[in-house]
Design a protein around this motif. Sequence first.
Motif, PDB file in Angstrom:
ATOM      1  N   SER A 186      31.405  92.734   4.223  1.00  0.00           N
ATOM      2  CA  SER A 186      31.341  91.608   5.147  1.00  0.00           C
ATOM      3  C   SER A 186      30.372  91.865   6.293  1.00  0.00           C
ATOM      4  O   SER A 186      30.194  93.001   6.741  1.00  0.00           O
ATOM      5  CB  SER A 186      32.728  91.336   5.735  1.00  0.00           C
ATOM      6  N   GLY A 187      29.752  90.797   6.766  1.00  0.00           N
ATOM      7  CA  GLY A 187      29.017  90.855   8.023  1.00  0.00           C
ATOM      8  C   GLY A 187      29.988  90.877   9.186  1.00  0.00           C
ATOM      9  O   GLY A 187      31.213  90.973   9.014  1.00  0.00           O
ATOM     10  N   GLY A 188      29.461  90.773  10.406  1.00  0.00           N
ATOM     11  CA  GLY A 188      30.365  90.839  11.545  1.00  0.00           C
ATOM     12  C   GLY A 188      29.653  90.709  12.871  1.00  0.00           C
ATOM     13  O   GLY A 188      28.514  90.241  12.953  1.00  0.00           O
ATOM     14  N   PHE A 189      30.341  91.187  13.908  1.00  0.00           N
ATOM     15  CA  PHE A 189      29.872  91.037  15.282  1.00  0.00           C
ATOM     16  C   PHE A 189      29.931  92.377  16.006  1.00  0.00           C
ATOM     17  O   PHE A 189      30.816  93.195  15.772  1.00  0.00           O
ATOM     18  CB  PHE A 189      30.747  90.037  16.039  1.00  0.00           C
ATOM     19  N   THR A 190      28.978  92.572  16.916  1.00  0.00           N
ATOM     20  CA  THR A 190      28.943  93.768  17.751  1.00  0.00           C
ATOM     21  C   THR A 190      29.784  93.496  18.991  1.00  0.00           C
ATOM     22  O   THR A 190      29.281  93.055  20.028  1.00  0.00           O
ATOM     23  CB  THR A 190      27.505  94.125  18.150  1.00  0.00           C
ATOM     24  N   ALA A 191      31.069  93.739  18.893  1.00  0.00           N
ATOM     25  CA  ALA A 191      32.001  93.362  19.962  1.00  0.00           C
ATOM     26  C   ALA A 191      32.173  94.504  20.960  1.00  0.00           C
ATOM     27  O   ALA A 191      33.260  95.050  21.135  1.00  0.00           O
ATOM     28  CB  ALA A 191      33.344  92.960  19.366  1.00  0.00           C
ATOM     29  N   TYR A 192      31.072  94.861  21.636  1.00  0.00           N
ATOM     30  CA  TYR A 192      31.106  95.907  22.657  1.00  0.00           C
ATOM     31  C   TYR A 192      30.957  95.274  24.037  1.00  0.00           C
ATOM     32  O   TYR A 192      30.700  94.072  24.183  1.00  0.00           O
ATOM     33  CB  TYR A 192      29.968  96.911  22.449  1.00  0.00           C
ATOM     34  N   ASN A 193      31.071  96.115  25.074  1.00  0.00           N
ATOM     35  CA  ASN A 193      30.718  95.667  26.414  1.00  0.00           C
ATOM     36  C   ASN A 193      29.260  95.204  26.416  1.00  0.00           C
ATOM     37  O   ASN A 193      28.382  95.893  25.897  1.00  0.00           O
ATOM     38  CB  ASN A 193      30.850  96.819  27.423  1.00  0.00           C
ATOM     39  N   THR A 194      28.999  94.052  27.004  1.00  0.00           N
ATOM     40  CA  THR A 194      27.621  93.581  27.076  1.00  0.00           C
ATOM     41  C   THR A 194      27.480  92.562  28.192  1.00  0.00           C
ATOM     42  O   THR A 194      28.438  91.846  28.514  1.00  0.00           O
ATOM     43  CB  THR A 194      27.161  92.964  25.751  1.00  0.00           C
ATOM     44  N   LEU A 195      26.315  92.506  28.779  1.00  0.00           N
ATOM     45  CA  LEU A 195      25.982  91.467  29.749  1.00  0.00           C
ATOM     46  C   LEU A 195      24.975  90.489  29.170  1.00  0.00           C
ATOM     47  O   LEU A 195      24.349  89.736  29.905  1.00  0.00           O
ATOM     48  CB  LEU A 195      25.432  92.102  31.039  1.00  0.00           C
ATOM     49  N   ASN A 196      24.814  90.500  27.861  1.00  0.00           N
ATOM     50  CA  ASN A 196      23.807  89.661  27.231  1.00  0.00           C
ATOM     51  C   ASN A 196      24.391  89.015  25.978  1.00  0.00           C
ATOM     52  O   ASN A 196      24.859  89.711  25.082  1.00  0.00           O
ATOM     53  CB  ASN A 196      22.579  90.506  26.856  1.00  0.00           C
ATOM     54  N   PRO A 197      24.385  87.676  25.887  1.00  0.00           N
ATOM     55  CA  PRO A 197      24.980  87.014  24.718  1.00  0.00           C
ATOM     56  C   PRO A 197      24.254  87.306  23.419  1.00  0.00           C
ATOM     57  O   PRO A 197      24.824  87.134  22.339  1.00  0.00           O
ATOM     58  CB  PRO A 197      24.900  85.527  25.084  1.00  0.00           C
ATOM     59  N   ASN A 198      22.981  87.767  23.478  1.00  0.00           N
ATOM     60  CA  ASN A 198      22.270  88.096  22.240  1.00  0.00           C
ATOM     61  C   ASN A 198      22.918  89.269  21.503  1.00  0.00           C
ATOM     62  O   ASN A 198      22.688  89.461  20.305  1.00  0.00           O
ATOM     63  CB  ASN A 198      20.808  88.417  22.532  1.00  0.00           C
ATOM     64  N   ALA A 199      23.704  90.046  22.206  1.00  0.00           N
ATOM     65  CA  ALA A 199      24.416  91.145  21.550  1.00  0.00           C
ATOM     66  C   ALA A 199      25.426  90.626  20.541  1.00  0.00           C
ATOM     67  O   ALA A 199      25.834  91.361  19.634  1.00  0.00           O
ATOM     68  CB  ALA A 199      25.118  92.009  22.586  1.00  0.00           C
ATOM     69  N   LEU A 200      25.830  89.370  20.706  1.00  0.00           N
ATOM     70  CA  LEU A 200      26.874  88.819  19.850  1.00  0.00           C
ATOM     71  C   LEU A 200      26.324  88.096  18.627  1.00  0.00           C
ATOM     72  O   LEU A 200      27.093  87.548  17.841  1.00  0.00           O
ATOM     73  CB  LEU A 200      27.744  87.857  20.656  1.00  0.00           C
ATOM     74  N   THR A 201      25.006  88.079  18.456  1.00  0.00           N
ATOM     75  CA  THR A 201      24.433  87.494  17.254  1.00  0.00           C
ATOM     76  C   THR A 201      24.980  88.241  16.030  1.00  0.00           C
ATOM     77  O   THR A 201      24.893  89.466  15.965  1.00  0.00           O
ATOM     78  CB  THR A 201      22.905  87.582  17.274  1.00  0.00           C
ATOM     79  N   PRO A 202      25.557  87.553  15.058  1.00  0.00           N
ATOM     80  CA  PRO A 202      26.185  88.268  13.937  1.00  0.00           C
ATOM     81  C   PRO A 202      25.165  89.001  13.079  1.00  0.00           C
ATOM     82  O   PRO A 202      24.015  88.576  12.941  1.00  0.00           O
ATOM     83  CB  PRO A 202      26.878  87.156  13.142  1.00  0.00           C
ATOM     84  N   PHE A 203      25.602  90.112  12.518  1.00  0.00           N
ATOM     85  CA  PHE A 203      24.780  90.811  11.537  1.00  0.00           C
ATOM     86  C   PHE A 203      25.237  90.391  10.142  1.00  0.00           C
ATOM     87  O   PHE A 203      26.388  90.010   9.925  1.00  0.00           O
ATOM     88  CB  PHE A 203      24.843  92.329  11.713  1.00  0.00           C
ATOM     89  N   ALA A 204      24.302  90.449   9.192  1.00  0.00           N
ATOM     90  CA  ALA A 204      24.527  89.883   7.861  1.00  0.00           C
ATOM     91  C   ALA A 204      25.391  90.807   7.003  1.00  0.00           C
ATOM     92  O   ALA A 204      25.466  92.016   7.237  1.00  0.00           O
ATOM     93  CB  ALA A 204      23.182  89.650   7.171  1.00  0.00           C
TER      94      ALA A 204
END
Length: 732
Positions: free
Chosen positions: A490-508
């Motif tokens: 499965s793909g998913g999300f980088t659900a870490y501490n971040t101050l930038n919404p681009n970090a949440l772009t899903p990976f394939a």
Amino acid sequence: MKKMLLATALSGGFMSSAALAQETQQDEIFVTAQRREQSPQDVGVALNVFSGADLIAQGTRNINALENFAPNLEIESQFGSGQPSFSIRGVGFRDYATNNAPTVGVYVDDVAYPIPVMTQGVLFDVERVEVLRGPQGTLYGRNTTGGAIKLISAQPTDDFSAGAVVEGGRFGRVDAEGFVSGPVADTIRVRLSGATSQGGAWQTNRETGEELGDAEQYALRGIVSVDLAPDVEAIFNLHGFIDQSDGLGLQLFNDSAFGPLAHERRETSWGSSPEFSALTGISQTQSPFRDNEGWGTSLTVNAGLGGAALTYIGAYEVLNRKEFNDFDALTLGGAGVFFQSSADVMSHELRLSGETARLNWVGGVYYSQEDLGELYQSDFAASFGPGFAVTTPYNQNVRTMAAYLHGEYELSPLVSVIAGLRYEDEARKLRDLGTFAVATGPLNFANGSNDFTLENRDLNSDNLSGKIGVELTPADDVLLYAHVSRGVKSGGFTAYNTLNPNALTPFAPEKLNAFEAGFKTSFGDVIQLNGAAFYYDYKDQQVQSAIYDAGTGAVVGRIVNADSEIYGAELEAVLTPSPWLTIGQTFGYKSGEFTEFMDLDIAASTLAGMEVLTDRSGQDLGFPNISYQGYVETQTQIADGWSARARFDYSYRDTLSLPLLGPAYAVGDYWLANAQLAFGPDDDRWELALWGRNIFNADYDETRNFFITGGAADIAAPGMPATYGARVSVKY
């Protein structure tokens, strides 16, 4: 094919001296890797099988310890936390977050555990464990790229039986388990079992001398088997665990920028900032700890339908996790993290299988719903300045639907063909993720503003995977096989501490096309030799990296996709030159490199104020190339009705290079060796064993990393030193 217990030893089930030779020569361990009972030597799949007695003799109290007994298998706790990373043949996924799927599926009594941290309970009262190498999906509820690990609990018995095992070891560690099993009515059988682990603190705080490492674990399981009709059986399973153990203390392997510190192997340290303590309620001097609990229940119904069999498996699993880890091994709060997780998984699987003179087939449908709510809080006071105590909450929901079909057709006594197909549809929803830092105001969201608007992300995917292959049996004791398979993670999300919404772009999702050929052979009762070779074409491999956000000029940590290839082989042998001597050897080799990966050069991008990429094509993937395991076991009659057994086993893991971090963080190769001497009566009523683990006191790390920029704290997750103790087993 000739059925004998020696076959199971070659498949990886290193024969335990906890079982008497007179009994083990008569009983064979069967596996259900292909959804029906078979001898391991009859299965055209690279696999290992370990009996419950093997696990006790090896000291395997947790699934992670299996890496020392199966080739090309690594199981790594992420920086000493309760989040494991499973890797088979180099196909793994390093991620300390809780929300992403593993590359290796873990099943307990055919129930999938798709959230890796759910697998960390006590391993007890087990009939066997099967480790399958290579993509899985046409026979299982979940789809994986690396392989599968199946745990099968001991089942209720037709006659009354009971037993217990108590083990005491160095550092005051005590492990105990027991069971009671038997009929309570003509059609009802019950098995109750439990286990506990206590003590064992083996680390010390280098500043205060405080001990760390005590276990405090409890687990219970009840299984009820009911004959509803002559061909209908229902199995109800209720289980739970509590884990209030100490966490692992990380070790500094270089002098810290905050001053030179001692590096004695068992030394560690911890501490939190005042802001983090106020945020979490955790004392500034609190040591790493776990306060986890979980429970689950499943209902399995098996019904015979004449020429077919129908199976339904419904399950519900719950995990509540509180875990504090200190990722910098310093007193000043540079990278502490406190996880508070609540997860539940509901699943249903309906499977129909059948067998004719030439055809074995199985088909099924699968549905699951995962709900994860997590709040994790990080202490970055020493990394980014006072006040950087950070909170990141989020919720994730995953809905999975799948259908699969698998068949094996015998064209002739010599040739069989195998084919399988799987379709999977998955929807992942990340909700309410935000990052809030004490230092930057009362509220600040991941976009850097003070707007209390939480970020949501969706990832919908559907994938087709499958397998096709051929098996040849030119002689009774020879099996040759070759197959091509495709697995999907499965793909998913980088659900870490971040101050930038681009970090949440899903990976394939990642896809793996696997090509494998192997053989399984027996030469009388003296030699067995199994081998397999493989090549993996790995597409969209999920890799920890970063991106550059041109809008803010920031480097943002994120999991990205890359292409790679992996190839390797395994060779396994068991020799029994005499009834009193058995020698087993397993060897695994794997190598891999990126074939297409334009990675962000973080230092150059930061300096240039723009995206600077580096081509990592041809770069080594960094996993250990060689794994080697072996054992020598002897047995002898010491008196009429009494036997003694001795066992020596050993394992080797090659260098873990971690090239994306750099050479400073490479983990050196190491050997581990264990020994055991046991004796008892031939009726198997009791046994006394003396054992030692890591008997040469190897100094080794599991992994290395840094959590404060500039090399201020280079940390390692250390392995256990030498331990020794005694075990008493009784059985009625």
